[in-house]
Scaffold this motif. Structure first.
Motif, short mmCIF file in Angstrom:
data_model
loop_
_atom_site.label_atom_id
_atom_site.label_comp_id
_atom_site.label_asym_id
_atom_site.label_seq_id
_atom_site.Cartn_x
_atom_site.Cartn_y
_atom_site.Cartn_z
N ALA A 107 0.86 -1.19 0.00
CA ALA A 107 0.00 0.00 0.00
C ALA A 107 0.89 1.23 0.00
O ALA A 107 2.10 1.15 0.22
N ASN A 108 0.30 2.37 -0.26
CA ASN A 108 1.07 3.62 -0.31
C ASN A 108 0.12 4.76 0.06
O ASN A 108 -0.50 5.39 -0.80
N GLU A 109 0.02 4.98 1.37
CA GLU A 109 -0.97 5.94 1.88
C GLU A 109 -0.77 7.33 1.28
O GLU A 109 -1.75 8.02 1.00
N ASP A 110 0.48 7.71 1.07
CA ASP A 110 0.74 9.05 0.52
C ASP A 110 0.10 9.23 -0.85
O ASP A 110 -0.20 10.35 -1.27
N LYS A 111 -0.05 8.13 -1.55
CA LYS A 111 -0.64 8.21 -2.90
C LYS A 111 -2.09 7.70 -2.91
O LYS A 111 -2.63 7.34 -3.96
N GLY A 112 -2.69 7.60 -1.75
CA GLY A 112 -4.11 7.24 -1.66
C GLY A 112 -4.38 5.75 -1.61
O GLY A 112 -5.54 5.33 -1.56
N ILE A 113 -3.33 4.92 -1.65
CA ILE A 113 -3.56 3.46 -1.53
C ILE A 113 -3.51 3.13 -0.04
O ILE A 113 -2.45 3.01 0.57
N ILE A 114 -4.68 3.00 0.56
CA ILE A 114 -4.78 2.93 2.01
C ILE A 114 -4.56 1.53 2.53
O ILE A 114 -4.01 1.32 3.61
N TYR A 115 -5.01 0.54 1.76
CA TYR A 115 -4.96 -0.84 2.27
C TYR A 115 -4.87 -1.80 1.10
O TYR A 115 -5.50 -1.59 0.06
N THR A 116 -4.08 -2.83 1.28
CA THR A 116 -3.94 -3.87 0.26
C THR A 116 -3.91 -5.21 0.97
O THR A 116 -3.18 -5.38 1.94
N SER A 117 -4.69 -6.15 0.47
CA SER A 117 -4.75 -7.46 1.13
C SER A 117 -4.41 -8.59 0.18
O SER A 117 -4.79 -8.57 -0.99
N SER A 118 -3.73 -9.57 0.71
CA SER A 118 -3.39 -10.76 -0.08
C SER A 118 -4.52 -11.78 -0.05
O SER A 118 -4.46 -12.78 -0.76
#
Lengths: 314, 325
Positions: free
Chosen positions: B111-122
Motif C-alpha cells: 500500500a502507499n498511503e501518501d498516494k491514496g492506496i490505504i490498504y492492500t490485502s493478499s
C-alpha cells in the motif's frame, strides 16, 4: 446489580463521551439490544449507531476500515462463536494494521457463550483462543473491579482489541472483590493476599475462584487470589513471586480448549519454584459435553482443603 | 468511446498522450521486473498484471486528493500508476529499507498511503469490507472523495463481495467496486470452477448500479470513469464496474490427460512466454484488443509509440542502473 446491567451502564457512560464514534452490530439499538449489553446507548451528534445486516466477516473488516479512517468504533457482536466468520480479519487485516502506529480505536465486544444449555455453540467458550491466533489483546470481564478498569482503559483507546463477557454471568449479581493491585493495562488482577496458597483464575472462572478463596478462609487457609484477564503480554512475575511464598498453586480454567492459557503460567512457575502442590482445576470433558448440559466447572472444595492443610501442616 | 475526430492523433505534446505514456511505462516496468523474476532475484511472490494497465491508469488518473484506493494481491499496476516510479517498488520487492514500505509489506500487501492506496490485502475478498469501512469513515467525518476497491472474478466468489455490496448500498456510500474479470483464479478458468455468475443481475437485485468496461482503451475508460465518479458522488451510491480483461502470459502444464501441456493462464511469478526483446514493437505482448498497449495504436502511429517506448525503457533502465547492470 446484575453483571450485564453494570457492564451496560459503564459502556453507556463511555460511548457518550467522544465527539465521533461509530457503534455497530446486529440489533445494537433494537429488540433486546444484545441481551441488554447495548441498551440505551447514545452518542454525540457526529457519532453513529448502526443496526447492521448479519455479516460478521465484513463487519470486522468495516471496523478496521473505520480505524484506517481514524474513526473510533465498537462492533458489538451477539456471541463469540460468530466471530469465527471474521477470523481472516482478526489475523490478516490486523497484521496489516499493526504495521502502523494506531491513531484510532477499534473494539470488538462480545459475550462468550459459556452457558451449556445453549448446546453445540457453547463448546467454544475459551476467550483466549481468539486472542491467541494473532496475539490480539483481549480482556475478559468477570466482576465490578475488572469491568471498570478494562472498559475505562480499553473500550475506546488507540489500537485494536477484543473484550469478552460471560453469558453465564449475565443474569448473576456482579461480584465486587477488594483489589490489591493490577498492572497498567489490566492484564492481571490480584484481589486478596495470603501466605498459604495462590489461586489463579483463567477465562471466566473468577466466581468459582472467589468461592474457593472463601471456603479456604473458613478453614483458616489464607490464599492469594488472582484473575488473569488478558493472556497477551501478561507478566506472570507477581504470580510467580506469590507462589514462591505459598508453594501451593491452584489454577482454575473453565475453558474447553486443548490449549489452555494457564499452561504457560504453570511452565514458568515450575521453572523457578518447587511447589508443594500444583492443582489444575479444569473441565472434565470425558463425558457428553456437546449436548445441552449444566456446563459448570465443578470443584471439590474439601479435597483441596485437605491437600493444602496436609502440605502446610495446618 | 472518444470521438476520434476530436482526438489529437499523433500529437505527443498533449495531456492525452500522457495517458498512453503511462500505459507504456507500466508495461515496460513489469517487463523489467519479469526479467528479474526469471533470474530468481526475489524471495517473495509477485503477481504481474500484464494486460491490466489500461484500467489502472484510468483509475489513477481520475483520483483526486481525497480519493482512496484499496487493492488486492495483484496490485503492481495500481502501485506503479500511483507512484510513477519503479525503483521504490522494486526495492520493496527486494525487502530493502529503501522500499516503498520500508520492506515491511512486500508485494501482496503493498500500500502507499501518501498516494491514496490505504490498504492492500493478499486474501481474496478481504479488502472489500475494509473499503466499506473507509467509505463509512468518510460519511461520518463528512469528508469528500470516493473509495475504490479492486477485486477480481475469483474474489467476487467470496461471501464478502455480496456482504459488502449490501453494506455500501444500505448506507449510501459513494464507492467503486472494480471487478477485474480475467476469467482465471489460480489455475482454473471460470468454466472449470463454477457456474456463471451474472454480476449485473446480482447488483441489480441489491439495487447497486453496474457498468461493464471492455476493450482496454485507456481513453474510453477514463472518460467513462469520470462520468461514473460524478454520478457516484452526487448520488451517494456504490457502483460495481466489471472490467473484462486478459492477464497476458501463460504456461503449459503437462499431465497424463494433456501430454502436450494444458493451457494455464498466468497467475504469479515469471511470465515465461513474455520476453523483453530488442525488436520493433517489443512492448506489445498480444496483437489484439486484449493488450492495452496494442490498443494505443488506435490513437497513435507505430513510430510514435515505438520511439516513446524506447525512451521510457531507457529512462527506467537509468532509474534501475544498479539492479539491471
Amino acid at each position: 446489580m446484575k453483571y450485564i446491567t453494570y457492564v451496560n451502564q459503564l459502556i453507556k457512560e463511555l460511548v457518550a463521551e467522544p465527539e465521533e464514534i461509530v457503534i455497530f452490530g446486529q440489533n445494537v439499538s433494537a429488540g433486546s439490544c444484545i441481551s441488554g449489553l447495548t441498551r440505551g446507548l447514545t452518542v454525540k451528534k457526529d457519532g453513529l449507531i448502526l443496526n447492521t445486516s448479519n455479516s460478521e466477516n465484513s463487519l470486522c473488516g468495516i471496523g478496521f476500515g473505520l480505524m484506517l479512517s481514524k474513526v473510533p468504533s465498537i462492533f458489538f457482536m451477539k456471541q463469540q462463536d460468530f466471530l469465527l466468520l471474521g477470523i481472516d480479519h482478526l489475523v490478516n487485516t490486523y497484521n496489516f494494521i499493526r504495521t502502523k502506529k494506531p491513531e484510532s480505536s477499534f473494539t470488538i465486544f462480545t459475550p462468550i457463550i459459556d452457558n451449556g444449555y445453549q448446546g453445540l455453540q457453547s463448546s467454544l467458550n475459551n476467550f483466549s483462543d481468539f486472542c491467541s491466533i494473532a496475539r490480539i489483546p483481549g480482556y475478559a470481564i468477570t466482576n465490578k473491579v475488572d469491568a471498570e478498569k478494562i472498559l475505562k482503559e480499553h473500550l475506546i483507546s488507540p489500537g485494536f482489541r477484543i473484550i469478552g463477557i460471560s453469558q453465564r454471568l449475565c443474569s448473576e449479581e456482579i461480584l465486587c472483590p477488594s483489589l490489591v493491585n493490577t498492572d497498567e493495562k489490566g492484564n492481571i488482577f490480584k484481589y486478596y493476599s495470603g501466605n498459604d496458597a495462590t489461586i489463579v483464575c483463567f477465562n471466566f472462572s473468577f466466581p468459582q475462584g472467589l468461592e474457593l478463596y472463601n471456603k479456604l478462609k473458613q478453614e483458616n487457609i489464607n490464599a492469594s487470589l488472582f484473575s488473569v484477564s488478558s493472556i497477551i503480554n501478561g507478566d506472570w512475575s507477581k504470580i510467580i513471586s506469590d507462589t514462591s511464598i505459598t508453594k501451593n498453586m491452584i489454577i482454575l480454567d473453565d475453558s474447553k480448549s486443548i490449549n489452555l492459557s494457564c499452561n504457560s503460567l504453570i511452565k514458568d512457575v515450575l521453572e523457578v519454584t518447587t511447589l508443594k502442590s500444583n492443582i489444575l482445576l479444569s473441565r472434565d470433558l470425558s463425558g457428553d459435553w456437546l449436548s445441552p448440559n449444566e456446563d459448570k466447572l465443578v470443584i471439590d472444595h474439601n479435597q483441596i482443603i485437605e491437600k493444602i492443610k496436609k502440605n502446610n501442616l495446618i | 468511446m472518444l470521438n476520434d475526430s476530436t482526438f489529437p492523433k499523433n500529437n505527443s505534446n498533449t495531456n492525452s498522450f500522457k495517458l498512453a505514456q503511462e500505459v507504456i511505462r507500466i508495461r515496460l516496468s513489469q517487463m523489467l521486473i519479469n526479467e528479474l523474476i526469471k533470474k530468481k532475484e526475489f524471495k517473495i511472490p509477485i503477481h504481474l498484471a500484464f494486460g491490466h494497465e489500461a484500467i489502472a491508469v484510468a483509475i489513477s488518473n481520475i483520483m483526486d486528493k481525497d480519493d482512496q484506493l484499496v487493492l488486492s494481491h495483484r496490485n503492481i499496476h495500481y502501485n506503479l500508476a500511483r507512484l510513477k516510479l519503479l525503483k521504490p517498488e522494486l526495492d520493496e520487492y527486494y525487502l530493502k529499507k529503501s522500499g516503498l514500505a520500508k520492506g515491511i509489506l512486500g508485494s501482496m500487501n503493498l500500500a502507499n498511503e501518501d498516494k491514496g492506496i490505504i490498504y492492500t490485502s493478499s486474501i481474496l475478498g478481504n479488502n472489500l469490507s475494509v473499503a466499506a469501512g473507509l467509505a463509512l469513515g468518510k460519511k461520518v467525518k463528512n469528508e469528500t472523495g470516493l473509495v475504490t476497491v479492486v477485486t477480481g472474478d475469483g474474489a467476487m466468489e467470496e461471501g464478502s463481495f455480496y456482504e459488502t455490496l449490501v453494506f455500501l448500498k444500505s448506507n449510501s456510500l459513494s464507492s467503486f467496486i472494480i471487478v477485474e474479470n480475467n476469467d482465471w483464479s489460480l489455475a482454473t478458468s471460470i468454466n472449470e470452477r463454477r457456474s456463471h455468475i451474472d454480476i449485473e443481475k446480482l447488483c441489480e437485485s441489491i439495487g447497486v448500479d453496474y457498468e461493464r468496461l471492455e476493450g482496454n482503451d485507456v481513453y474510453a475508460y477514463q472518460k467513462k470513469m469520470i462520468e461514473l465518479k460524478k454520478y457516484a458522488i452526487e448520488n451517494k451510491q456504490p457502483i460495481c464496474i466489471e472490467v473484462n480483461l486478459t492477464t497476458l502470459g501463460f504456461w503449459r502444464m503437462k499431465t497424463n490427460e494433456f501430454p502436450l501441456g494444458k493451457f494455464v493462464n498466468y497467475h504469479a511469478g515469471n511470465a515465461p512466454d513474455i520476453n523483453l526483446l530488442d525488436s520493433y514493437n517489443f512492448f506489445i505482448i498480444d496483437n489484439s484488443e486484449k493488450d492495452p498497449v496494442y490498443v494505443l495504436k488506435k490513437y497513435f502511429d507505430d513510430n510514435l509509440i515505438n520511439e516513446t517506448s524506447k525512451r521510457i525503457l531507457n529512462e527506467l533502465k537509468c532509474e534501475l542502473k544498479e539492479e539491471i547492470k
